[in-house]
Design a protein around this motif. Structure first.
Motif, PDB file in Angstrom:
ATOM      1  N   LYS A 179       0.802  -1.111   0.037  1.00  0.00           N
ATOM      2  CA  LYS A 179      -0.209   0.066   0.067  1.00  0.00           C
ATOM      3  C   LYS A 179       0.947   1.323   0.230  1.00  0.00           C
ATOM      4  O   LYS A 179       0.638   2.020  -0.899  1.00  0.00           O
ATOM      5  CB  LYS A 179      -0.783  -0.025   1.095  1.00  0.00           C
ATOM      6  CG  LYS A 179      -2.075  -1.040   1.196  1.00  0.00           C
ATOM      7  CD  LYS A 179      -3.000  -0.794   2.381  1.00  0.00           C
ATOM      8  CE  LYS A 179      -4.182  -1.778   2.278  1.00  0.00           C
ATOM      9  NZ  LYS A 179      -4.989  -1.879   3.326  1.00  0.00           N
ATOM     10  N   LEU A 180       1.914   1.014   0.946  1.00  0.00           N
ATOM     11  CA  LEU A 180       2.807   2.408   0.718  1.00  0.00           C
ATOM     12  C   LEU A 180       3.663   2.540  -0.588  1.00  0.00           C
ATOM     13  O   LEU A 180       3.659   3.800  -1.017  1.00  0.00           O
ATOM     14  CB  LEU A 180       3.802   2.155   1.845  1.00  0.00           C
ATOM     15  CG  LEU A 180       3.212   2.152   3.480  1.00  0.00           C
ATOM     16  CD1 LEU A 180       4.531   1.831   4.397  1.00  0.00           C
ATOM     17  CD2 LEU A 180       2.583   3.363   3.754  1.00  0.00           C
ATOM     18  N   ARG A 181       3.852   1.334  -1.048  1.00  0.00           N
ATOM     19  CA  ARG A 181       4.673   1.658  -2.420  1.00  0.00           C
ATOM     20  C   ARG A 181       3.664   2.044  -3.537  1.00  0.00           C
ATOM     21  O   ARG A 181       3.937   2.963  -4.435  1.00  0.00           O
ATOM     22  CB  ARG A 181       5.238   0.267  -2.894  1.00  0.00           C
ATOM     23  CG  ARG A 181       5.860   0.229  -4.216  1.00  0.00           C
ATOM     24  CD  ARG A 181       6.628  -1.067  -4.395  1.00  0.00           C
ATOM     25  NE  ARG A 181       7.546  -1.240  -5.406  1.00  0.00           N
ATOM     26  CZ  ARG A 181       7.094  -1.697  -6.655  1.00  0.00           C
ATOM     27  NH1 ARG A 181       5.651  -2.271  -6.825  1.00  0.00           N
ATOM     28  NH2 ARG A 181       7.729  -1.739  -7.683  1.00  0.00           N
ATOM     29  N   LEU A 182       2.282   1.484  -3.439  1.00  0.00           N
ATOM     30  CA  LEU A 182       1.493   2.068  -4.464  1.00  0.00           C
ATOM     31  C   LEU A 182       0.982   3.449  -4.294  1.00  0.00           C
ATOM     32  O   LEU A 182       0.810   4.112  -5.374  1.00  0.00           O
ATOM     33  CB  LEU A 182       0.079   1.006  -4.180  1.00  0.00           C
ATOM     34  CG  LEU A 182      -1.060   1.417  -5.256  1.00  0.00           C
ATOM     35  CD1 LEU A 182      -0.829   1.235  -6.604  1.00  0.00           C
ATOM     36  CD2 LEU A 182      -2.179   0.680  -4.741  1.00  0.00           C
ATOM     37  N   GLU A 183       1.175   3.817  -3.029  1.00  0.00           N
ATOM     38  CA  GLU A 183       0.755   5.394  -2.919  1.00  0.00           C
ATOM     39  C   GLU A 183       1.644   6.224  -3.437  1.00  0.00           C
ATOM     40  O   GLU A 183       1.499   7.218  -3.992  1.00  0.00           O
ATOM     41  CB  GLU A 183       0.555   5.712  -1.244  1.00  0.00           C
ATOM     42  CG  GLU A 183       0.194   7.107  -1.088  1.00  0.00           C
ATOM     43  CD  GLU A 183      -0.135   7.388   0.464  1.00  0.00           C
ATOM     44  OE1 GLU A 183      -0.399   8.315   0.943  1.00  0.00           O
ATOM     45  OE2 GLU A 183       0.050   6.182   1.319  1.00  0.00           O
ATOM     46  N   SER A 184       3.070   5.842  -3.100  1.00  0.00           N
ATOM     47  CA  SER A 184       4.319   6.692  -3.620  1.00  0.00           C
ATOM     48  C   SER A 184       4.043   6.731  -5.243  1.00  0.00           C
ATOM     49  O   SER A 184       4.186   7.732  -6.025  1.00  0.00           O
ATOM     50  CB  SER A 184       5.401   6.337  -3.279  1.00  0.00           C
ATOM     51  OG  SER A 184       5.813   4.841  -3.587  1.00  0.00           O
ATOM     52  N   LEU A 185       3.980   5.447  -5.912  1.00  0.00           N
ATOM     53  CA  LEU A 185       3.879   5.263  -7.318  1.00  0.00           C
ATOM     54  C   LEU A 185       2.729   5.845  -7.911  1.00  0.00           C
ATOM     55  O   LEU A 185       2.663   6.744  -8.922  1.00  0.00           O
ATOM     56  CB  LEU A 185       3.720   4.174  -7.765  1.00  0.00           C
ATOM     57  CG  LEU A 185       4.934   3.028  -7.584  1.00  0.00           C
ATOM     58  CD1 LEU A 185       4.568   1.525  -7.803  1.00  0.00           C
ATOM     59  CD2 LEU A 185       6.121   3.517  -8.442  1.00  0.00           C
ATOM     60  N   GLN A 186       1.490   6.247  -7.301  1.00  0.00           N
ATOM     61  CA  GLN A 186       0.238   6.774  -7.717  1.00  0.00           C
ATOM     62  C   GLN A 186       0.597   8.395  -7.701  1.00  0.00           C
ATOM     63  O   GLN A 186       0.317   9.066  -8.638  1.00  0.00           O
ATOM     64  CB  GLN A 186      -0.763   6.385  -6.994  1.00  0.00           C
ATOM     65  CG  GLN A 186      -1.999   7.135  -7.392  1.00  0.00           C
ATOM     66  CD  GLN A 186      -2.391   6.631  -8.697  1.00  0.00           C
ATOM     67  OE1 GLN A 186      -2.434   5.129  -9.059  1.00  0.00           O
ATOM     68  NE2 GLN A 186      -2.764   7.329  -9.812  1.00  0.00           N
ATOM     69  N   GLN A 187       1.254   9.010  -6.679  1.00  0.00           N
ATOM     70  CA  GLN A 187       1.817  10.113  -6.683  1.00  0.00           C
ATOM     71  C   GLN A 187       2.584  10.461  -7.825  1.00  0.00           C
ATOM     72  O   GLN A 187       2.387  11.586  -8.334  1.00  0.00           O
ATOM     73  CB  GLN A 187       2.276  10.605  -5.404  1.00  0.00           C
ATOM     74  CG  GLN A 187       1.149  10.345  -3.992  1.00  0.00           C
ATOM     75  CD  GLN A 187       1.899  10.599  -2.740  1.00  0.00           C
ATOM     76  OE1 GLN A 187       3.312  10.917  -2.637  1.00  0.00           O
ATOM     77  NE2 GLN A 187       1.313  10.860  -1.600  1.00  0.00           N
ATOM     78  N   ALA A 188       3.451   9.885  -8.108  1.00  0.00           N
ATOM     79  CA  ALA A 188       4.359  10.080  -9.381  1.00  0.00           C
ATOM     80  C   ALA A 188       3.682  10.271 -10.735  1.00  0.00           C
ATOM     81  O   ALA A 188       3.770  10.950 -11.593  1.00  0.00           O
ATOM     82  CB  ALA A 188       5.429   8.964  -9.163  1.00  0.00           C
TER      83      ALA A 188
END
Length: 400
Positions: A179-188
């Protein structure tokens, strides 16, 4: 981009927004408004699935590395349908009157269980199709490969509580990291979209093609591909958990249906006057109650199969009625009889000697010289003992 692709893309995005709103909704699952939203979203997803098959977007001979990034989202169609189907409640049958409901209480309960079982089976079909589709396109994570097996032992939980707890903690940590990785990727990805929109708005000649170029960028965007692959991995974890819970619920409902059939058979046979059939049903129901494992002809381990499932339905009573009676009692033992009753019981047992009073005094006759001599000798012996052993002459703690 063709009109069919545009309509499919807009329809899927609408269904995806509805799915996210349903997941974040605070409405109760039994609420009529919530159920209406569920059915509308499921209807849109079914239309998406039909269009995906007609357009041939997901080909069986195409791996995930060969697919463009924008088409990876269509792999989630069956997952969305399965998760939403699990939330469906109620019965498909029409509403009956109150009198009919009171008269057909057992049948209505059975129909509710049957509807729930059918709903769970439909949801499992969608979730299994989701895993199978990912496996076909080589997008299924390696740790989820064992769940493609048809062996029921794969889904049965271990009997070791420590092992189950460790597995749950490990899944929770992995899910949190995803979830943390997905959140950072979505922001990018969102930032890249904003930058592309800013560049496009600065050129008047390209204003009319902003949306097409945005979709074109997503098709070839590695950041969006990473977002979708991470989303698929996270959805696989949730899918496996939901499948395990749904299978357990189906087993429980089937056991409840068996017990209801036994009770209905007992009541119907007793009212019809069938003596032998009523006795047989009563014995079957009594045999299903397990008050003492030592009273069974079978060994305790034979109640469950190797995969942890019960061989036959049974009820573990464990002296439940006795514990229910002692719920509101104080922590100390209450008196069971009065003091008078206790003394009466003691007298019956011969523990109390009847009679009593003062001890009679010794009366020595004046003319009994022999008795006087005995008393005199005893007193003289005591005086001699006191002279030989003064008071405090005992152990002086080695003080001399």
């Amino acid at each position: 981009m063709s009109n069919e692709d545009t309509s499919l893309s807009s329809l899927f995005e609408s269904a995806q927004r509805q799915f996210n709103n349903i997941e974040a909704s605070e409405l109760s699952c039994s609420c009529a408004e919530f159920q209406t939203q569920l059915r509308n979203c499921i209807s849109h997803l079914e239309q998406c699935a039909v269009m995906i098959r007609q357009l041939g977007i997901l080909s069986d001979n195409e791996f995930v590395d060969d697919m463009n990034s924008l088409d990876l989202r269509f792999l989630l169609t069956d997952y969305y349908q399965g998760i939403l189907t699990l939330k469906l409640t109620g019965s498909s049958s029409t509403t009956v009157s109150s009198n009919q409901a009171n008269n057909n209480n057992h049948s209505s309960t059975a129909s509710t269980h049957e509807f729930r079982i059918q709903t769970l089976q439909t949801a499992l079909k969608h979730l299994d199709t989701f895993l199978l589709t990912l496996d076909t396109h080589d997008a299924l994570p390696a740790n989820a490969k064992p769940y493609m097996s048809s062996d029921p032992a794969v889904w049965s939980a271990s009997r070791d509580a420590a092992t189950n707890r460790g597995a749950k903690i490990e899944r929770f940590k992995r899910e949190k990291a995803l979830k943390l990785r997905l959140e950072s990727l979505q922001q990018a990805v969102d930032q890249a979209r904003k930058d592309a929109a800013t560049k496009s708005s600065n050129s008047d000649s390209r204003n009319s093609t902003v949306n097409d170029e945005d979709d074109f960028d997503l098709r070839d965007s590695e950041q969006y591909r990473e977002v979708m692959l991470t989303t698929l991995e996270l959805c696989v974890m949730k899918c496996v958990d939901e499948i395990r819970v749904a299978r357990d619920e189906i087993d429980m409902l089937e056991q409840i249906a068996k017990m209801d059939s036994l009770r209905i058979g007992t009541s119907s046979s007793s009212t019809s006057g069938g003596g032998r059939s009523a006795a047989a049903a009563a014995e079957a129901l009594a045999a299903s109650r397990v008050d003492d494992l030592s009273a069974l002809k079978l060994k305790p381990d034979s109640l469950l199969s190797k995969d942890g499932k019960p061989r036959q339905p049974f009820i573990i009573t464990n002296k439940r009625e006795a514990f229910q009676k002692g719920v509101f009692r104080p922590g100390h033992n209450l008196p069971s009889m009065t003091i008078d009753e206790f003394l009466e019981n003691q007298m019956k047992q011969g523990a109390i000697i009847s009679g009593g009073g003062k001890m009679p005094e010794k009366v020595v006759a004046d003319d009994n010289d022999e008795a006087d001599d005995i008393e005199t000798l005893k007193a003289r012996a005591m005086d001699e003992f006191k002279d030989a052993n003064p008071k405090g002459w005992g152990n002086r703690m080695n003080k001399g």
